[in-house]
Design a protein around this motif. Structure first.
Motif, PDB file in Angstrom:
ATOM      1  N   UNK A   5       0.829  -1.201   0.000  1.00  0.00           N
ATOM      2  CA  UNK A   5       0.000   0.000   0.000  1.00  0.00           C
ATOM      3  C   UNK A   5       0.865   1.253   0.000  1.00  0.00           C
ATOM      4  N   UNK A   6       1.854   1.292   0.879  1.00  0.00           N
ATOM      5  CA  UNK A   6       2.751   2.443   0.942  1.00  0.00           C
ATOM      6  C   UNK A   6       3.623   2.534  -0.318  1.00  0.00           C
ATOM      7  N   UNK A   7       3.984   1.338  -0.846  1.00  0.00           N
ATOM      8  CA  UNK A   7       4.800   1.342  -2.064  1.00  0.00           C
ATOM      9  C   UNK A   7       4.026   1.952  -3.234  1.00  0.00           C
ATOM     10  N   UNK A   8       2.725   1.670  -3.331  1.00  0.00           N
ATOM     11  CA  UNK A   8       1.922   2.276  -4.394  1.00  0.00           C
ATOM     12  C   UNK A   8       1.883   3.797  -4.222  1.00  0.00           C
ATOM     13  N   UNK A   9       1.857   4.227  -2.948  1.00  0.00           N
ATOM     14  CA  UNK A   9       1.885   5.673  -2.693  1.00  0.00           C
ATOM     15  C   UNK A   9       3.205   6.288  -3.128  1.00  0.00           C
ATOM     16  N   UNK A  10       4.301   5.569  -2.860  1.00  0.00           N
ATOM     17  CA  UNK A  10       5.625   6.062  -3.289  1.00  0.00           C
ATOM     18  C   UNK A  10       5.676   6.201  -4.809  1.00  0.00           C
ATOM     19  N   UNK A  11       5.204   5.164  -5.508  1.00  0.00           N
ATOM     20  CA  UNK A  11       5.227   5.209  -6.961  1.00  0.00           C
ATOM     21  C   UNK A  11       4.351   6.341  -7.499  1.00  0.00           C
ATOM     22  N   UNK A  12       3.201   6.536  -6.830  1.00  0.00           N
ATOM     23  CA  UNK A  12       2.302   7.600  -7.272  1.00  0.00           C
ATOM     24  C   UNK A  12       2.953   8.967  -7.116  1.00  0.00           C
ATOM     25  N   UNK A  13       3.596   9.172  -5.952  1.00  0.00           N
ATOM     26  CA  UNK A  13       4.230  10.474  -5.733  1.00  0.00           C
ATOM     27  C   UNK A  13       5.468  10.653  -6.609  1.00  0.00           C
ATOM     28  N   UNK A  14       6.110   9.556  -6.936  1.00  0.00           N
ATOM     29  CA  UNK A  14       7.239   9.645  -7.857  1.00  0.00           C
ATOM     30  C   UNK A  14       6.750  10.092  -9.241  1.00  0.00           C
ATOM     31  N   UNK A  15       5.608   9.531  -9.652  1.00  0.00           N
ATOM     32  CA  UNK A  15       5.008   9.963 -10.916  1.00  0.00           C
ATOM     33  C   UNK A  15       4.587  11.429 -10.851  1.00  0.00           C
ATOM     34  N   UNK A  16       3.985  11.801  -9.719  1.00  0.00           N
ATOM     35  CA  UNK A  16       3.570  13.199  -9.527  1.00  0.00           C
ATOM     36  C   UNK A  16       4.767  14.137  -9.612  1.00  0.00           C
ATOM     37  N   UNK A  17       5.862  13.748  -8.981  1.00  0.00           N
ATOM     38  CA  UNK A  17       7.078  14.566  -9.042  1.00  0.00           C
ATOM     39  C   UNK A  17       7.588  14.681 -10.477  1.00  0.00           C
ATOM     40  N   UNK A  18       7.499  13.576 -11.236  1.00  0.00           N
ATOM     41  CA  UNK A  18       7.947  13.606 -12.626  1.00  0.00           C
ATOM     42  C   UNK A  18       7.113  14.541 -13.480  1.00  0.00           C
ATOM     43  N   UNK A  19       5.774  14.508 -13.259  1.00  0.00           N
ATOM     44  CA  UNK A  19       4.878  15.385 -14.026  1.00  0.00           C
ATOM     45  C   UNK A  19       5.153  16.847 -13.689  1.00  0.00           C
ATOM     46  N   UNK A  20       5.281  17.144 -12.402  1.00  0.00           N
ATOM     47  CA  UNK A  20       5.543  18.530 -11.985  1.00  0.00           C
ATOM     48  C   UNK A  20       6.898  18.994 -12.509  1.00  0.00           C
ATOM     49  N   UNK A  21       7.891  18.122 -12.420  1.00  0.00           N
ATOM     50  CA  UNK A  21       9.229  18.493 -12.910  1.00  0.00           C
ATOM     51  C   UNK A  21       9.205  18.791 -14.406  1.00  0.00           C
ATOM     52  N   UNK A  22       8.406  18.006 -15.150  1.00  0.00           N
ATOM     53  CA  UNK A  22       8.287  18.248 -16.588  1.00  0.00           C
ATOM     54  C   UNK A  22       7.630  19.595 -16.864  1.00  0.00           C
ATOM     55  N   UNK A  23       6.626  19.924 -16.068  1.00  0.00           N
ATOM     56  CA  UNK A  23       5.984  21.229 -16.227  1.00  0.00           C
ATOM     57  C   UNK A  23       6.969  22.366 -15.968  1.00  0.00           C
ATOM     58  N   UNK A  24       7.734  22.225 -14.890  1.00  0.00           N
ATOM     59  CA  UNK A  24       8.702  23.275 -14.543  1.00  0.00           C
ATOM     60  C   UNK A  24       9.795  23.369 -15.606  1.00  0.00           C
ATOM     61  N   UNK A  35       0.631  19.429 -17.633  1.00  0.00           N
ATOM     62  CA  UNK A  35      -0.100  18.192 -17.370  1.00  0.00           C
ATOM     63  C   UNK A  35      -0.311  18.029 -15.875  1.00  0.00           C
ATOM     64  N   UNK A  36      -1.306  17.246 -15.530  1.00  0.00           N
ATOM     65  CA  UNK A  36      -1.562  16.882 -14.132  1.00  0.00           C
ATOM     66  C   UNK A  36      -1.773  15.374 -14.055  1.00  0.00           C
ATOM     67  N   UNK A  37      -1.280  14.788 -12.996  1.00  0.00           N
ATOM     68  CA  UNK A  37      -1.443  13.346 -12.791  1.00  0.00           C
ATOM     69  C   UNK A  37      -2.735  13.090 -12.011  1.00  0.00           C
ATOM     70  N   UNK A  38      -3.526  12.163 -12.505  1.00  0.00           N
ATOM     71  CA  UNK A  38      -4.783  11.803 -11.843  1.00  0.00           C
ATOM     72  C   UNK A  38      -4.651  10.391 -11.267  1.00  0.00           C
ATOM     73  N   UNK A  39      -5.021  10.241  -9.985  1.00  0.00           N
ATOM     74  CA  UNK A  39      -4.872   8.960  -9.295  1.00  0.00           C
ATOM     75  C   UNK A  39      -6.226   8.459  -8.796  1.00  0.00           C
ATOM     76  N   UNK A  40      -6.303   7.135  -8.602  1.00  0.00           N
ATOM     77  CA  UNK A  40      -7.503   6.514  -8.042  1.00  0.00           C
ATOM     78  C   UNK A  40      -7.116   5.489  -6.995  1.00  0.00           C
ATOM     79  N   UNK A  41      -8.025   5.258  -6.046  1.00  0.00           N
ATOM     80  CA  UNK A  41      -7.712   4.282  -4.994  1.00  0.00           C
ATOM     81  C   UNK A  41      -7.993   2.861  -5.497  1.00  0.00           C
ATOM     82  N   UNK A  42      -7.322   1.895  -4.841  1.00  0.00           N
ATOM     83  CA  UNK A  42      -7.458   0.487  -5.209  1.00  0.00           C
ATOM     84  C   UNK A  42      -8.226  -0.228  -4.100  1.00  0.00           C
TER      85      UNK A  42
END
Length: 439
Positions: A5-24, A35-42
């Protein structure tokens, strides 16, 4: 399960960081859309499972593009364009390739073949118009690449030359002069300034509109004395590197124009006859596409006076085709070329494409997209119709990235990442504690 569960959160935030970094990283990219990253719960569920279950983490649902309007940055180039509206510029990858892409980056340039292209060499598409700028065809299949013409109109060879010259009464005979006679026609060397008094250089044209220098050398032949009251000047004219003859039937040796002035300085004779037009022979200087010959007239203002040597007036009727002088694009996308001869020509209208769902476009890089089944088919229209928007020439659309907003989101994503890392660390500590339990 807490590890995953926490690992999925890490991966999600890593993706979020990548999207934000690309924007910057693309804050300075023309026409870039953030772009913005959209997430859903499992949730793991079964038919007989209770409605209150613990979630199993998060997953990436998609990365959505935000096609909001970016700000405009002024430019000094007419081929820098920005769209104020929903439309996209339409480009093709090559003349023979039907691959079409769409862009908000309006930074265009002219290639070696005079086509208007973007930074990757794709051709800007326009729709044909009549001379008034009204569309004559519509639809994507009717578009063509915008090419700038070099010239406008037709050229015309020089057919007549009219000039007036003031000759000084106190002019001396050339230092190395030999009196011109029919038997001694070459007592002159245009490369020897001591063999003539003055020279003038003007311009004439051949049939293709190529300009050639017309240089005339003036040689004083006598100084009046005794019973001789008239003064004679000889005018030898070269077009390019060829000397013309004032007798159209005699080209070798060339016959110069003889100008005779009476005691009052009035032009009394040209070639021994009443002043009038002299028809020259046809010459073909090096580089000419055809022969050049014309009617040569020394006007009524040609005289001798106590004044410096002066080319009083000069006119000729030849001209070259107009050269491209400027290109303008109005808010409705009409491209108009203006030329040095005053002509203007409508080249076509820039087309804009709109989509029912632009978020479904496929990114190609360089601020370019291609249509997909999700985006819908492109609707091709001229600017300022059906929501396409207006075109502003001399401006570029900046990235729609708010750097302050992105930095705040970056901090939040970083903290979320750290929180998920802490969750993994806590789960690890608990597991380690259980493993170390002793009976």
């Amino acid at each position: 399960m807490s590890f995953y569960t926490a690992l999925s959160g890490l991966k999600a935030q890593q993706t979020e960081l990548g999207v934000i970094s690309n924007n910057i990283a693309n804050v300075g990219t023309t026409g870039f859309k953030k772009s913005t990253a959209e997430f859903g719960d499992i949730i793991s569920s079964a038919p007989l499972q209770t409605s209150t279950v613990a979630g199993q983490g998060t997953r990436l649902r998609g990365i959505d593009q935000q096609f909001t309007q970016g700000g405009f940055e002024n430019s000094d180039r007419s081929l820098d364009m920005a769209v104020s509206g929903q439309g996209f510029f339409v480009t093709r990858s090559s003349q023979s390739n039907s691959q079409v892409s769409y862009t908000r980056n309006g930074s265009f340039r002219v290639d070696a073949n005079r086509y208007v292209v973007d930074s990757s060499g794709a051709y800007l598409q326009i729709l044909p118009t009549d001379s008034e700028g009204v569309l004559t065809a519509t639809g994507l299949n009717s578009t063509r690449s915008l090419q700038l013409p070099l010239t406008s109109g037709t050229s015309s060879a020089t057919g007549s030359v009219d000039l007036s010259v003031t000759f000084p009464t106190d002019a001396d005979l050339p230092a190395s002069r030999s009196v011109y006679t029919a038997q001694n026609p070459y007592a002159f060397d245009r490369f020897d300034p001591n063999s003539y008094n003055q020279s003038t250089t003007t311009t004439v044209y051949d049939a293709a509109g190529t300009a050639f220098p017309m240089t005339t050398y003036y040689i004083r032949q006598n100084i009046p004395s005794g019973a001789t009251t008239d003064t004679t000047w000889v005018a030898r004219t070269f077009v390019g590197d060829k000397e013309i003859s004032s007798d159209p039937n005699v080209s070798a040796p060339p016959t110069p124009v003889t100008l005779t002035f009476d005691q009052f300085g009035t032009l009394s004779q040209v070639n021994g006859a009443t002043p009038g037009a002299v028809t020259t022979n046809q010459v073909r200087p090096t580089g000419a596409t055809g022969p050049i010959g014309f009617s040569l007239t020394y006007g009524a203002n040609t005289k001798m006076a106590a004044a410096p040597f002066t080319l009083t007036s000069f006119s000729q009727d030849g001209y070259a085709a107009g050269q491209l002088d400027n290109v303008s694009v109005d808010s409705n996308g009409l491209v108009v070329a203006t030329f040095s001869n005053g002509d203007s020509q409508a080249l076509g209208k820039i087309v804009l494409a709109t989509f029912s769902n632009p978020e479904g476009l496929r990114q190609l890089g360089d601020s370019k997209w291609s249509s997909t089944g999700v985006s819908g088919e492109p609707q091709i229209n001229e600017p300022n119709t059906n929501g396409t928007g207006l075109i502003q020439s001399g401006a570029l659309e900046q990235a729609n990235v708010d750097i302050t907003e992105e930095l705040v989101a970056l901090i939040q994503a970083q903290r979320n990442f750290s929180a998920n890392a802490k969750a993994i660390e806590a789960a690890n500590t608990m597991t380690e504690t259980i493993v170390n339990l002793r009976a």
